[in-house]
Design an enzyme around this catalytic site. Structure first.
Site, PDB file in Angstrom:
ATOM      1  N   TYR A 178       6.918 -10.407   6.678  1.00 62.15           N
ATOM      2  CA  TYR A 178       6.349  -8.377   6.532  1.00 62.15           C
ATOM      3  C   TYR A 178       6.815  -8.242   8.894  1.00 62.15           C
ATOM      4  O   TYR A 178       7.048  -9.214   9.353  1.00 62.15           O
ATOM      5  CB  TYR A 178       4.615  -8.474   6.503  1.00 62.15           C
ATOM      6  CG  TYR A 178       4.344  -8.296   5.102  1.00 62.15           C
ATOM      7  CD1 TYR A 178       4.441  -6.998   4.279  1.00 62.15           C
ATOM      8  CD2 TYR A 178       3.720  -8.997   4.777  1.00 62.15           C
ATOM      9  CE1 TYR A 178       4.330  -6.811   3.430  1.00 62.15           C
ATOM     10  CE2 TYR A 178       3.541  -9.384   3.716  1.00 62.15           C
ATOM     11  CZ  TYR A 178       3.338  -7.384   3.073  1.00 62.15           C
ATOM     12  OH  TYR A 178       3.125  -7.328   1.788  1.00 62.15           O
ATOM     13  N   ASP A 191       1.311  -0.679   0.201  1.00 63.61           N
ATOM     14  CA  ASP A 191       0.004  -0.166   0.337  1.00 63.61           C
ATOM     15  C   ASP A 191       0.918   0.811   0.235  1.00 63.61           C
ATOM     16  O   ASP A 191       2.186   1.268   0.230  1.00 63.61           O
ATOM     17  CB  ASP A 191      -0.964  -0.258   1.614  1.00 63.61           C
ATOM     18  CG  ASP A 191      -1.544  -1.163   1.332  1.00 63.61           C
ATOM     19  OD1 ASP A 191      -2.259  -1.000   0.325  1.00 63.61           O
ATOM     20  OD2 ASP A 191      -2.601  -1.435   2.270  1.00 63.61           O
TER      21      ASP A 191
END
Length: 265
Positions: free
Chosen positions: A111, A53
């Protein structure tokens, strides 16, 4: 035609995410493609291992591209990094067989989400961490993180606009640990849904602030409804740190990031 795999580090602050957007909107993918196309003297299309994003960072985003241009690997790296903006860097490049695909051959992605938990915001880490000034029950958050491990339907923890056909994912590990004033969520899964990590982090932050108990996560899963969960954590503290592939591809394995934290592997 030759295929190359590349490892990319970038700060997402100035970009609308990884994926190419409409003309005039800065993306990491489009920025790198433009530079590689100049070096190759032909149009280059990058295929990334995943999407990020706006505002999300990466320490080892894997991608690949095809080209007829012949350059030594060092030539690609030096040429690209001399022309790329300072917030994007090619860390490695490797010639691959055409069987390799950065997205479809990936077996897992990983992540880290970094929270700076202190009374005052950190000026030097602006948009590189998420600042939480409230006191957090860290031990409770650590226990809660393990609730997300295993195979689950993550419908509650994906964005309403998520385009994935099905919400079931297998999370290999979901660990939260404290590193001084930093709280770090480390999560690895076979794949991620849109906003999945940020929604999980938002849930853990609310638990850390005493808004609900750990067992309420079970209720959230059972609801299969985004409205049943809490906030979406900001993009600032999120880092794509690793993508895993079958051993046959023998890709470089740089240290896990973010590097400025000097975190354990």
């Amino acid at each position: 035609m030759q295929r190359y795999a590349v490892g990319i580090e970038f700060s997402g602050i100035q970009y609308r995410g990884w994926q190419t957007q409409q003309p005039g909107v800065a993306s990491v993918q489009e920025t790198i493609e433009r530079v590689l196309s100049k070096i190759a003297d032909e149009p280059i299309t990058l295929h990334g291992a995943g999407r990020t994003d706006a505002g999300v960072h990466a320490t080892n985003m894997v991608a690949h591209f095809d080209t007829t241009a012949i350059r030594p690997e060092r030539g690609w790296i030096m040429g690209a990094n001399s022309q790329l903006p300072k917030d994007i860097s090619i860390q490695w490049i490797k010639q691959m067989d055409e069987e390799f695909h950065a997205r479809f051959k990936a077996t897992a992605r990983r992540y880290r989400y970094v929270v700076y938990n202190a009374p005052h915001r950190p000026a030097l880490l602006h948009k590189q961490v998420t600042h939480i000034y409230q006191k957090l029950d860290v031990q409770k958050m650590i226990k809660a993180a393990s609730k997300f491990e295993g195979t689950h339907n993550f419908e509650t923890f994906r964005a309403a606009a998520c385009q994935s056909n099905q919400p079931v994912r297998h999370v290999k590990h979901c660990r939260l640990f404290q590193h001084g004033r930093y709280l770090v969520l480390d999560i690895q899964a076979d794949g991620f849904l849109h906003h999945m990590v940020r929604n999980i982090m938002g849930c853990l932050l609310e638990i850390g602030q005493g808004m609900y108990e750990i067992d309420h996560i079970d209720t959230m899963f059972a609801a299969e409804d985004r409205k049943a969960a809490g906030i979406t954590a900001p993009p600032d503290g999120l880092y794509f740190i690793q993508c895993y592939y079958p051993e046959q591809f023998d890709l470089p394995q740089p240290p896990l990031g973010p590097h400025w934290l000097n975190l354990p592997e």
